[in-house]
Scaffold this motif. Structure first.
Motif: not given
Length: 142
Positions: A73-87
């Protein structure tokens, strides 16, 4: 006098403990140990850690870059604001684990573990594929 000393000791201990958690703003450093890549804010909600990119520091990054290589779901989303660590959740000893980390450069998602070092001044970020892993050391931004 004893109450005042006990209060000071408690506050100092509480501040030291707060700094020893991964919650806060971190400067990510590439595997080469020199190149500053981004600022990531780690937050905690109901015992679960997440981390979002707040700022890109890499001078070679394109302005307004997006996660071209992400497959979810992160495909094509801006890097700034992107969640890279989860759970990530508190595990055995000093590690937070059970979640994942995404490398926005290649879109790969790795199992993740993190722990603080140096009294909370550094964060050891470890990403796994099978038995293999790579480790980065991030620096807390005061």
């Amino acid at each position: 006098m004893k109450i005042a000393l006990a209060t000071v000791a408690f506050v100092a201990h509480s501040l030291a403990f707060a700094q020893a958690t991964p919650v806060g703003l971190w400067k990510t450093i590439d595997d080469d140990g020199k190149t500053e890549k981004s600022l990531v804010r780690i937050s905690e909600t109901a015992g679960v850690l997440t981390g979002k990119i707040e700022k890109i520091l890499d001078p070679s990054a394109k302005p307004n870059a997006v996660c071209d290589e992400c497959k979810d779901e992160r495909a094509g989303k801006p890097l700034v604001g992107l969640t890279i660590l989860r759970n990530l959740k508190k595990g055995d000893e000093e590690w937070y684990e059970g979640g994942d980390v995404t490398d926005p450069k290649n879109g790969k998602v790795y199992r993740a573990k993190v722990r603080t070092l140096e009294g909370g001044k550094q964060l050891q970020m470890r990403g796994y594929i099978g038995p293999f892993y790579r480790t980065q050391t991030w620096i807390r931004v005061e």
